[in-house]
Enzyme design. Structure first.
Site, PDB file in Angstrom:
ATOM      1  N   GLY A 185       4.152   1.387  -1.604  1.00 43.47           N
ATOM      2  CA  GLY A 185       4.862   1.465  -2.886  1.00 43.47           C
ATOM      3  C   GLY A 185       3.981   1.325  -4.106  1.00 43.47           C
ATOM      4  CD  GLU A 186       2.014  -3.517  -5.254  1.00 41.49           C
ATOM      5  OE1 GLU A 186       2.609  -4.410  -5.860  1.00 41.49           O
ATOM      6  OE2 GLU A 186       1.025  -3.758  -4.525  1.00 41.49           O
TER       7      GLU A 186
ATOM      8  CG  ASN B 180     -10.538  -2.882   1.123  1.00 39.45           C
ATOM      9  OD1 ASN B 180      -9.742  -2.782   0.179  1.00 39.45           O
ATOM     10  ND2 ASN B 180     -10.360  -3.730   2.106  1.00 39.45           N
ATOM     11  CE1 TYR B 181      -8.579  -4.160   5.854  1.00 44.62           C
ATOM     12  CE2 TYR B 181      -7.273  -2.886   7.383  1.00 44.62           C
ATOM     13  CZ  TYR B 181      -7.947  -4.041   7.066  1.00 44.62           C
ATOM     14  OH  TYR B 181      -7.988  -5.068   7.963  1.00 44.62           O
ATOM     15  CD  GLU B 182     -10.756   4.559   5.500  1.00 46.22           C
ATOM     16  OE1 GLU B 182     -11.159   3.372   5.525  1.00 46.22           O
ATOM     17  OE2 GLU B 182     -11.234   5.405   4.734  1.00 46.22           O
TER      18      GLU B 182
ATOM     19  CG  HIS C 155      -3.000  -5.170   7.841  1.00 50.06           C
ATOM     20  ND1 HIS C 155      -3.646  -4.467   6.834  1.00 50.06           N
ATOM     21  CD2 HIS C 155      -3.937  -5.985   8.383  1.00 50.06           C
ATOM     22  CE1 HIS C 155      -4.908  -4.846   6.785  1.00 50.06           C
ATOM     23  NE2 HIS C 155      -5.122  -5.759   7.708  1.00 50.06           N
TER      24      HIS C 155
ATOM     25  CG  HIS D  94      -5.904  -9.792   5.791  1.00 46.43           C
ATOM     26  ND1 HIS D  94      -7.221 -10.083   6.071  1.00 46.43           N
ATOM     27  CD2 HIS D  94      -5.676  -8.571   6.323  1.00 46.43           C
ATOM     28  CE1 HIS D  94      -7.766  -9.081   6.725  1.00 46.43           C
ATOM     29  NE2 HIS D  94      -6.845  -8.143   6.913  1.00 46.43           N
TER      30      HIS D  94
ATOM     31  CG  ASP E 243      -2.115  -1.000   0.957  1.00 49.37           C
ATOM     32  OD1 ASP E 243      -2.407  -1.297  -0.218  1.00 49.37           O
ATOM     33  OD2 ASP E 243      -2.718  -1.468   1.929  1.00 49.37           O
TER      34      ASP E 243
END
Ligand SMILES: [Cu+2]
Length: 632
Positions: free
Chosen positions: A291-292, A372-374, A425, A423, A289
């Site tokens: 680098g991409e 979708n994520y914060e 993080h 998953h 999240d």
């Protein structure tokens, strides 16, 4: 007035940099501006005060691979460097991602796959382009691609994640704006239960929450000049990077009139979200999240009274659009003070005195919305010399549809017909320590039980085992909560009043995983940084991002694994620590439909940096009541 070389770029400077690039004979029309950021001078240049203010510009000039890296000196507006980097793919571009959504929606095979699922209203279909990763598909060689997954909304404001259009994945060529392949693993029953999180959808609302007001009638205790912040004895400069988001520079603490350096630069250099379900529709999922997509690029403006309470100072962040024109993320960074309970306290039962001081912290934060994520990143500075980073994970988990009544092995059911894959993080904090100067060492310190014997007749003894990490390979380390393992960043030349070397320690504040995917998996190779909790490198200006400068569709190995394979010496040099931390997320029903904040982070704490408690001079608050001397 001269502008400090670390000051964030202004709109005007972005325009000037873009104009210089446009007027260069090597510029071709239709070229996309990936980013325009301030060129951070080297430590030596900064110290010498000779650094000119420059901007770094990255360009993409066609549908294939490669990028152009340009440096523009801002005062004269001259291009000082223009380099082609072959074979790389910059971050996903917003314009191309938007095109992917429109183009996919018109593709006949995609429309047919929707129709097979009874979906004819394409307007309410939500398409999320995802970073593609690298899985060896021939059709993807030499292309910049995304993989699109889809969800169905009932109306434009609906939470689409309630209804995954399962099994349907579109491989998309971003550079050429064309569908490569529509892959249909077959439909799964569409969940029906809405997952709306608006107040109006969740009535009755609580009525017994009384207001809390934060007031600072005399204003905050900090000062701001440009990007220079001073608070209590702290001083630091703030920056904002498209990938890292907030960056902290030149963090110092003034001790007995002496301004002492602690960190030269601190930031989140990279992060990865690998998914752990081998299901053919989800096994490819992993997202870098930073680098991409870019934690800075995805930052949204903050709102007073909602995101931040109290006496707030906001910093705007000027960024470049993909046409090179500037735009501003207003209120990108929030800064304020928070009361933080008790700082220290003692009741003298014999003397009859009570002394207590209140803790306070300076909070500097930003919140990035990556699909979708914060992710909220909150840096805290404390009165006692502590520095902390707390990451707040919230937003909506990326779900999948399952046949009602089935129990997936690698996902948790979170709603009827909806499951969320396991998953992780994993964040990489880059911490360029300068504890009392640039030359530092890193020591691993942990508790060691002493064997029973004549030296330990009570069998109670334990000591602090101290191991200096002398080279890069020796400094690839993991956390160990059983031995209270920490890493001490030591200045071997500087001494406190007790004759001890001055130091800060890096403390894992909670159990933190490393990567669970196999090291030789696609994500294992690409996110090598996440295979160890600690890495230490000798400072090199070019070594800024844990997975390299171009992680998007990178086959792997770049960044920390490659750099540290040199096994360079970490003695008598300027060292940089890289700390991997995060969470392994087995998703709960309570994380749905929007996730209450989950926390991750670490603490930096002085260890012999000061001669004693540095917060003895914090005055008692409300002295009449809290600073009470009673006669014995
Ligand atoms: Cu999660």
């Amino acid at each position: 007035m001269t502008i400090h070389p670390l000051e964030m770029l202004s709109r005007d400077e972005i325009s000037r940099a873009a104009a210089a690039v446009r007027s260069d004979h090597r510029f071709t029309e239709g070229t996309t501006f990936v980013h325009v950021v301030v060129h951070e001078p080297d430590k030596a240049e900064l110290a010498g005060g000779s650094a000119l203010r420059s901007a770094e510009v990255q360009l993409v000039d066609g549908p294939g691979l490669g990028a152009i890296e340009v440096v523009v000196e801002l005062e004269k507006g001259t291009v000082t460097s223009w380099e082609h980097v072959e074979g790389v793919r910059p971050t996903l571009l917003f314009g191309e991602a938007a095109n992917a959504i429109f183009t996919t929606k018109e593709h006949p095979e995609y429309v047919a796959a929707l129709a097979k699922r009874g979906i004819t209203d394409v307007d309410n279909v939500q398409i999320d382009p995802w970073p593609a990763g690298v899985f060896g598909y021939d059709a993807e060689t030499d292309r910049r691609i995304a993989r699109c997954i889809s969800f169905l909304r009932t109306d434009p404001q609906d939470n689409g994640y309630a209804r995954p259009i399962e099994g349907l994945i579109v491989h998309f060529d971003l550079g050429r704006n064309e569908v490569i392949e529509v892959i249909d693993h077959g439909p799964v029953t569409m969940p029906t239960e809405p997952a709306r999180y608006f107040a109006a959808d969740n009535e009755p609302l609580r009525t017994d929450l009384k207001p809390i007001s934060i007031t600072q009638p005399e204003g905050p205790s900090f000062t701001v000049e440009g990007n220079l912040v001073r608070w209590q004895k702290w001083s630091l400069r703030l920056g904002f990077d498209p990938y890292e988001g907030l960056t902290l520079h030149q963090i110092t603490y003034t001790d007995a009139g002496r301004e002492r350096s602690i960190l030269h630069r601190a930031s989140i250099s990279e992060m990865v979200v690998p998914y752990g379900d081998p299901n053919e529709a989800h096994g490819w999922k992993n997202a870098f999240d930073a680098g991409e997509w870019g934690l800075g690029r995805m930052t949204q403006p903050l709102t007073l009274g909602c995101d931040c309470l109290g006496e707030i100072h906001y910093f705007d962040a000027a960024m470049a659009r993909e046409d090179g024109k500037p735009y501003v993320i207003e209120n990108a960074i929030c800064m304020h003070e928070e009361d933080y309970g008790v700082l220290w306290k003692h009741v003298d039962l014999f003397g009859g005195t009570t002394e207590v001081r209140r803790s306070r912290r300076l909070v500097i934060s930003f919140i990035s919305t990556v699909g979708n994520y914060e992710y909220g990143f909150f840096w805290y500075l404390y009165l006692d010399g502590n520095v902390q980073l707390e990451v707040k994970l919230t937003g909506i988990v990326s779900p999948m549809a399952i046949e009602p009544g089935t129990q997936p092995e690698f996902a948790n059911v979170i709603a009827p017909g909806v499951a969320a894959p396991n998953h992780q993080h994993l964040f990489s904090a880059r911490l360029d320590f300068d504890v009392d100067g640039p030359v530092n060492e890193v020591h691993e310190v942990e508790a060691e039980r002493v064997p029973a014997g004549p030296d330990n007749p009570w069998r109670n003894a334990f000591r602090a085992k101290d191991t200096r990490l002398d080279s890069e390979l020796a400094a690839r380390r993991e956390t160990n909560s059983a031995t209270s393992r920490v890493w001490r960043i030591v200045n071997p030349e500087a001494r406190n009043a007790l004759g001890q070397p001055t130091a800060y320690k890096l403390i894992p504040t909670m159990s933190t995983p490393t990567l669970l995917a196999h090291p030789d998996s696609s994500v294992g190779k690409r996110a090598g940084f996440s295979q160890h909790n600690l890495w230490v490198t000798p400072y090199r200006k070019a070594e800024r991002r844990a997975a390299g400068n171009y992680p998007n569709q990178h086959a792997g190995g770049d960044g920390l694994p490659t750099w540290t394979a040199q096994d360079r010496s970490l003695v008598d040099t300027d060292v940089v620590c890289w700390y991997t931390f995060g969470v392994t997320h087995f998703v709960r029903p309570e994380d749905w439909p929007v996730m209450p904040v989950e926390y991750a982070g670490f603490l930096l704490s002085p260890f012999g940096f000061f001669d004693r408690n540095p917060a003895l001079d914090v005055p008692p608050t409300n002295a009449d009541h809290c600073h009470e001397h009673t006669s014995p």
